[in-house]
Design an enzyme around this catalytic site. Structure first.
Site, mmCIF file in Angstrom:
data_model
loop_
_atom_site.group_PDB
_atom_site.id
_atom_site.type_symbol
_atom_site.label_atom_id
_atom_site.label_comp_id
_atom_site.label_asym_id
_atom_site.label_seq_id
_atom_site.Cartn_x
_atom_site.Cartn_y
_atom_site.Cartn_z
ATOM 1 N N GLU A 63 -6.370 5.375 16.076
ATOM 2 C CA GLU A 63 -6.007 3.913 16.040
ATOM 3 C C GLU A 63 -5.473 3.721 17.426
ATOM 4 O O GLU A 63 -4.466 4.392 17.797
ATOM 5 C CB GLU A 63 -4.922 3.591 15.214
ATOM 6 C CG GLU A 63 -5.673 3.575 13.691
ATOM 7 C CD GLU A 63 -4.830 3.141 12.476
ATOM 8 O OE1 GLU A 63 -3.801 2.556 12.764
ATOM 9 O OE2 GLU A 63 -4.839 3.563 11.391
ATOM 10 N N ARG A 69 1.062 -1.268 -0.011
ATOM 11 C CA ARG A 69 -0.121 0.202 -0.144
ATOM 12 C C ARG A 69 0.839 1.246 0.072
ATOM 13 O O ARG A 69 2.133 1.107 0.277
ATOM 14 C CB ARG A 69 -0.736 0.005 1.233
ATOM 15 C CG ARG A 69 -0.407 0.078 2.495
ATOM 16 C CD ARG A 69 -1.200 0.217 3.765
ATOM 17 N NE ARG A 69 -0.525 0.182 4.957
ATOM 18 C CZ ARG A 69 -1.046 0.124 6.058
ATOM 19 N NH1 ARG A 69 -2.474 0.067 6.452
ATOM 20 N NH2 ARG A 69 -0.238 0.371 7.151
ATOM 21 N N GLU A 78 -2.274 7.572 7.392
ATOM 22 C CA GLU A 78 -0.558 7.895 7.907
ATOM 23 C C GLU A 78 0.160 8.333 6.790
ATOM 24 O O GLU A 78 1.388 7.564 6.565
ATOM 25 C CB GLU A 78 -0.100 6.280 8.476
ATOM 26 C CG GLU A 78 -0.897 6.080 9.595
ATOM 27 C CD GLU A 78 -0.133 4.791 10.300
ATOM 28 O OE1 GLU A 78 0.308 4.023 9.661
ATOM 29 O OE2 GLU A 78 -0.507 4.597 11.751
HETATM 30 C C1 GLA Z 1 -1.241 1.718 11.013
HETATM 31 C C2 GLA Z 1 -2.032 1.821 10.117
HETATM 32 C C3 GLA Z 1 -3.120 0.662 9.965
HETATM 33 C C4 GLA Z 1 -2.648 -0.532 10.242
HETATM 34 C C5 GLA Z 1 -1.945 -0.452 11.575
HETATM 35 C C6 GLA Z 1 -1.585 -1.890 11.942
HETATM 36 O O1 GLA Z 1 -1.365 2.377 12.306
HETATM 37 O O2 GLA Z 1 -2.821 3.132 9.744
HETATM 38 O O3 GLA Z 1 -4.124 0.754 8.596
HETATM 39 O O4 GLA Z 1 -1.959 -0.708 9.282
HETATM 40 O O5 GLA Z 1 -0.725 0.092 11.351
HETATM 41 O O6 GLA Z 1 -0.752 -2.441 11.116
#
Ligand code: GLA
Ligand code: ZN
Length: 647
Positions: free
Chosen positions: A300, A103, A142
């Protein structure tokens, strides 16, 4: 406190959606974040959009009174897009295209990518404009200050330098390019750091500008999307989710044009064996609150054992799910969104555990989350209350970049000293802000400014003014070392801060992994590591001196009266014991009230609202803690958070 979950309807059989939404409602979930990786489902073919499934999910939540944060899905363009525009993939340092299949491959400056990203953001935000269930938008996911080495990105980088320096002469001078015959005689000779050399081998002035460029590029990308969202959904709240990645952006600039800060918070599930390690995430939380000097959102939050690209780590110890979430709230998060509702059964992240395991049988962790929901409901009343601090620690992204570019000595990294001071002051039960060196300091009594490596005139002035008016400034090793271009300054260290601290550095010894020791003013002896500045006082008083090394007897820490205030210079890096004592002595001297008797890793913070004060006491250890605090006997179970409300 608003409790939420990250949910991926596209990963599940639609037959599960309704049951999931019901269970969320029962467990006091009030917010769900959706869609950040779902571009291929939202636009399965070029220009053919499908919001039907997402409408249904948003509708299910809305019926249950659950709000949603929608994300622009631009982190993962569909493969049909890459097939059509292979150039839109990022280019690596060696000139090769990044391999797709994971990604975040897109080049943030590629015209085709931007055209398609603009289009989906536009279509999607118009589709959901005015939908009362949608309370905020998250841009991408992110986003990092990526180094893309494609021709478009290189062109943009050169243009930035042209704009900044105007002429090649000015640029050559700023970088000191006469070293190794590196002077540019045409703009085309300016290349990004291709190849595989460690960054530390390249000119630090050039590398710092390159890091700045990557961060500015990322900010431009965010603002481009924010403009489209604002145009279509006027008044809506916009954010993006930050984390401490290796391609670090400048967080202050990242969020300057957005409405609120979001952060991805994954505290450790395995407490370190070494008691000297700073494992608490309180520093990061305070930093995120400091980015906009406002309450923030955790987008998160830890929900289970981590693992996917790394081997699986320990499952959260009983109390951690609830305790860590409440810890975020205690540090100014008004909303905490848990990642993720249920562990994925497919894809690379299947071992990054959610609240519910693959079995879909809610277990121990889910039960703890449900209890957290009850608590969060009670805490709704103190949502929006603020953390008022008398102590600030300055965090500078540019100094962080500069330390990453040039590691100073074995074991030293930029964030450690800020975290050591943070742990020490938090251990005194006082609130601590972590803010920009450019922040207005007038609310504070104590300002700790660790490793002010790059010297900016405005920051220097602000610290002198602060001490002049009665504030207490604490400086450390590696202050005043560089000019704003990241070149050394031809003056004794700490250069611009010499008068403030009333001392200069005669010589330094980067001891790396070796150990020396110091004696503090109360006679206690503390190991010191990484770095020893041999100080020469010019009016300052030594409050610690070396007990070993060829500089035995020389001052290691000094205190200086400056104006109506004080300045300290900590010329070495110590163990936690020293910072604990120093923090207390500084608070006493600065007349800031604090708590005595808190055990290590028990954190106390206070949130204040109108006629209301909430005190949070968090046991960030896996042992029961029993102690007396100002005549009160306190017992805290492992990871327990105790909240006292005073009206
Ligand atoms: C990050 C990403 C999520 C996921 C988590 C856990 O925080 O934003 O999409 O990938 O890691 O792997
Ligand atoms: Zn590029």
């Amino acid at each position: 406190m608003i409790l939420g979950v990250d949910y991926y309807p596209e990963h599940w059989n639609p037959a599960l959606w309704r049951a999931d939404a019901d269970l969320m409602r029962q467990s006091h979930v009030r917010l769900v974040r959706l869609a950040e990786f779902s571009w291929c489902r939202l636009e399965p073919r070029d220009g053919a959009f499908d919001f039907g499934w997402l409408d249904e999910v948003v509708g299910l939540f809305a019926e249950r009174g659950i709000k949603v944060v929608l994300c622009t899905p631009t982190n993962c363009p569909p493969l049909w897009f890459y097939e059509k525009y292979p150039d839109s993939v990022q280019t690596e340092r060696d000139g090769r295209k990044t391999a797709t299949g994971i990604r975040g491959h897109r080049c943030l400056n590629n015209a085709d990518f931007l055209r398609y990203a603009d289009r989906i953001v536009d279509v999607m935000t118009r589709h959901y404009a005015g939908n009362p269930a949608v309370v905020a938008w998250q841009i991408d996911n992110e986003v990092e200050a990526n180094f893309c080495f494609c021709d478009t990105c290189v062109g943009k980088y050169r243009n930035r330098l042209k704009k900044k320096y105007g002429t090649l002469e000015a640029l050559n001078k700023a970088y000191g390019n006469n070293m190794w015959s590196g002077e540019y005689s045409s703009w085309e000779q300016i290349k990004p750091p291709y190849g595989s050399y460690p960054y530390a081998w390249l000119n630090p002035a050039y590398m710092l500008d390159f890091c700045r460029h990557a961060s500015e590029d990322m900010v431009e990308y965010l603002l481009r999307q924010a403009d489209i969202i604002r145009k279509n959904c006027p008044g809506v709240q916009i954010t993006t989710n930050a984390w401490f990645c290796s391609n670090l952006p400048n967080f202050y600039e990242e969020f300057a044009g957005l409405d609120f800060v979001s952060y991805d918070n994954y505290p450790t599930t395995r407490l370190p064996d070494d008691p000297e390690e700073c494992y608490s995430h309180a520093f990061h939380l305070d930093l995120m609150r400091g980015v906009k000097r406002d309450n923030f959102c955790v987008m998160e939050q830890l929900s289970g054992g981590l693992g996917c690209w790394a081997p699986m780590a320990r499952t959260p110890y009983p109390g951690m799910i609830k305790g860590y979430s409440l810890q975020a709230f205690a540090h100014g998060a008004d909303t905490v969104v848990h990642f993720r509702w249920r562990s994925a059964v497919s894809g690379a992240e299947m071992h990054w555990h959610g609240l519910i395991d693959h079995s879909n049988v809610p277990g121990r962790r889910f039960e703890e989350f449900r209890q957290l929901g009850e608590e969060a409901k009670k805490l709704l009343a103190i949502r929006g209350t603020r953390i008022q601090s008398k102590v600030a620690i300055l965090y500078s992204p540019e100094d962080d970049f500069a330390f990453r570019i040039q590691p100073q000595t074995n074991g030293m990294y930029y964030l450690e000293q800020p975290m050591l001071f943070h742990a020490a002051f938090t251990g005194c039960g006082v609130n601590v802000d972590v803010v920009s060196p450019k922040a207005d300091l007038s609310d504070y009594r104590v300002v700790v400014a660790p490793e002010l490596y790059l010297t900016e005139a405005a920051v220097v002035q602000s610290l002198y003014d602060f001490a002049e008016k009665g504030g207490t400034v604490v400086l450390t090793v590696r202050s005043g070392v560089k000019d704003p271009h990241n070149n050394c300054i031809m003056e004794p260290l700490p250069t611009a801060y010499r008068k403030l601290v009333g001392a200069y550095v005669e010589e330094y010894d980067p001891i790396g992994y070796d150990k020396e020791s110091i004696v503090y003013s109360d006679g206690s002896v503390h190991p010191c590591r990484q770095w020893c500045d041999i100080l020469h006082p010019e009016g300052a008083q030594a409050i610690a001196s070396y007990q070993s090394g060829f500089y035995q007897g020389k001052p290691a820490i000094v205190q200086n009266r400056y104006g109506a205030g004080y300045a300290y210079y900590v010329g070495t890096v110590c163990t936690k014991s020293l910072y604990g004592k120093l923090a207390k002595d500084i608070l006493r001297q600065a007349k800031v009230p604090f708590l005595e008797g808190l055990p290590a890793n028990v954190e106390v913070t206070t949130r204040t609202g109108e006629g209301l004060e909430a005190r949070f006491m968090f046991n960030n250890t896996d042992k029961v803690q029993e102690f007396d605090l100002n005549g009160e006997h306190v017992t805290l179970a492992a990871f327990e958070m105790k909240i006292d409300l005073k009206r």
